[in-house]
Design a protein around this motif. Sequence first.
Motif, PDB file in Angstrom:
ATOM      1  N   ARG A 113      55.176 -19.451   9.155  1.00 49.37           N
ATOM      2  CA  ARG A 113      53.904 -19.701   9.853  1.00 49.37           C
ATOM      3  C   ARG A 113      53.674 -21.190  10.080  1.00 49.37           C
ATOM      4  O   ARG A 113      52.873 -21.581  10.903  1.00 49.37           O
ATOM      5  CB  ARG A 113      52.735 -19.123   9.065  1.00 49.37           C
ATOM      6  N   ARG A 114      54.368 -22.020   9.321  1.00 49.21           N
ATOM      7  CA  ARG A 114      54.320 -23.468   9.522  1.00 49.21           C
ATOM      8  C   ARG A 114      55.750 -23.942   9.734  1.00 49.21           C
ATOM      9  O   ARG A 114      56.579 -23.862   8.845  1.00 49.21           O
ATOM     10  CB  ARG A 114      53.691 -24.177   8.332  1.00 49.21           C
ATOM     11  N   THR A 152      42.565 -22.587  18.626  1.00 49.36           N
ATOM     12  CA  THR A 152      43.356 -21.610  17.890  1.00 49.36           C
ATOM     13  C   THR A 152      42.543 -21.157  16.681  1.00 49.36           C
ATOM     14  O   THR A 152      41.631 -21.852  16.242  1.00 49.36           O
ATOM     15  CB  THR A 152      44.691 -22.210  17.400  1.00 49.36           C
ATOM     16  N   PRO A 154      41.861 -20.018  12.642  1.00 50.10           N
ATOM     17  CA  PRO A 154      42.191 -20.697  11.384  1.00 50.10           C
ATOM     18  C   PRO A 154      43.515 -20.240  10.773  1.00 50.10           C
ATOM     19  O   PRO A 154      44.141 -20.977  10.032  1.00 50.10           O
ATOM     20  CB  PRO A 154      41.016 -20.353  10.473  1.00 50.10           C
ATOM     21  N   ASP A 155      43.964 -19.035  11.095  1.00 53.06           N
ATOM     22  CA  ASP A 155      45.222 -18.525  10.564  1.00 53.06           C
ATOM     23  C   ASP A 155      46.368 -18.631  11.567  1.00 53.06           C
ATOM     24  O   ASP A 155      47.406 -17.997  11.396  1.00 53.06           O
ATOM     25  CB  ASP A 155      45.058 -17.060  10.149  1.00 53.06           C
ATOM     26  N   PRO A 157      49.595 -19.875  13.619  1.00 50.17           N
ATOM     27  CA  PRO A 157      50.802 -20.590  13.220  1.00 50.17           C
ATOM     28  C   PRO A 157      50.740 -22.034  13.726  1.00 50.17           C
ATOM     29  O   PRO A 157      50.133 -22.316  14.760  1.00 50.17           O
ATOM     30  CB  PRO A 157      51.932 -19.816  13.892  1.00 50.17           C
TER      31      PRO A 157
END
Length: 182
Positions: A113-114, A152, A154-155, A157
């Motif tokens: 995700r990061r 975008t 908060p969750d 990617p």
Amino acid sequence: MPQPHELRASDADRERIAQVLQDAHADGRLTLEELEERLGTLYAARTLGDLAQLTRDLLPADEQPLLLDGSPVAAIFKKEQRGGRWVVPAELDVTAMFGMTRLDLRDAILQNRRVVINATLVFGGLEIEVPEGLEVVRVAKDKTARLTKQPTGPDAPVVEVRTSNFLGEVKVKEPPRRKKRR
């Protein structure tokens, strides 16, 4: 963290491979028996690595429907790009010296995700094309700047571009904004 070839395959990935196999049969590169055998393997496949094996002998490396190579991308006195259906590793090294590197993430599979892109830019550029909902930030000399303009969640990617550069630039291409209906 699983390696790119260990990631689970999606139905869309299977359909992409099935189309390549059917085209190869139509061109006469696969017999009907070979096509049936590969389609059986295709629909039983669980991972991207299983799928990638099915087209390896049918197309050149740069035309494969799945790219599982997480190797660095380097553009030295040229233009280099990576796009289509490919697995973006959790950390990717990019070099552009007197050249341009283009990364198309619209159809990519993010391994994490990061994602961290370590970019070395010397009179070169990095262009990243992103889908909706993906945030891109640039970190250079303890300064962080958001490169995507669209909001975008908060969750969402995040792609973090860590740059060490000398007259190099990073550009982000986002999808066009949707017009709000009244």
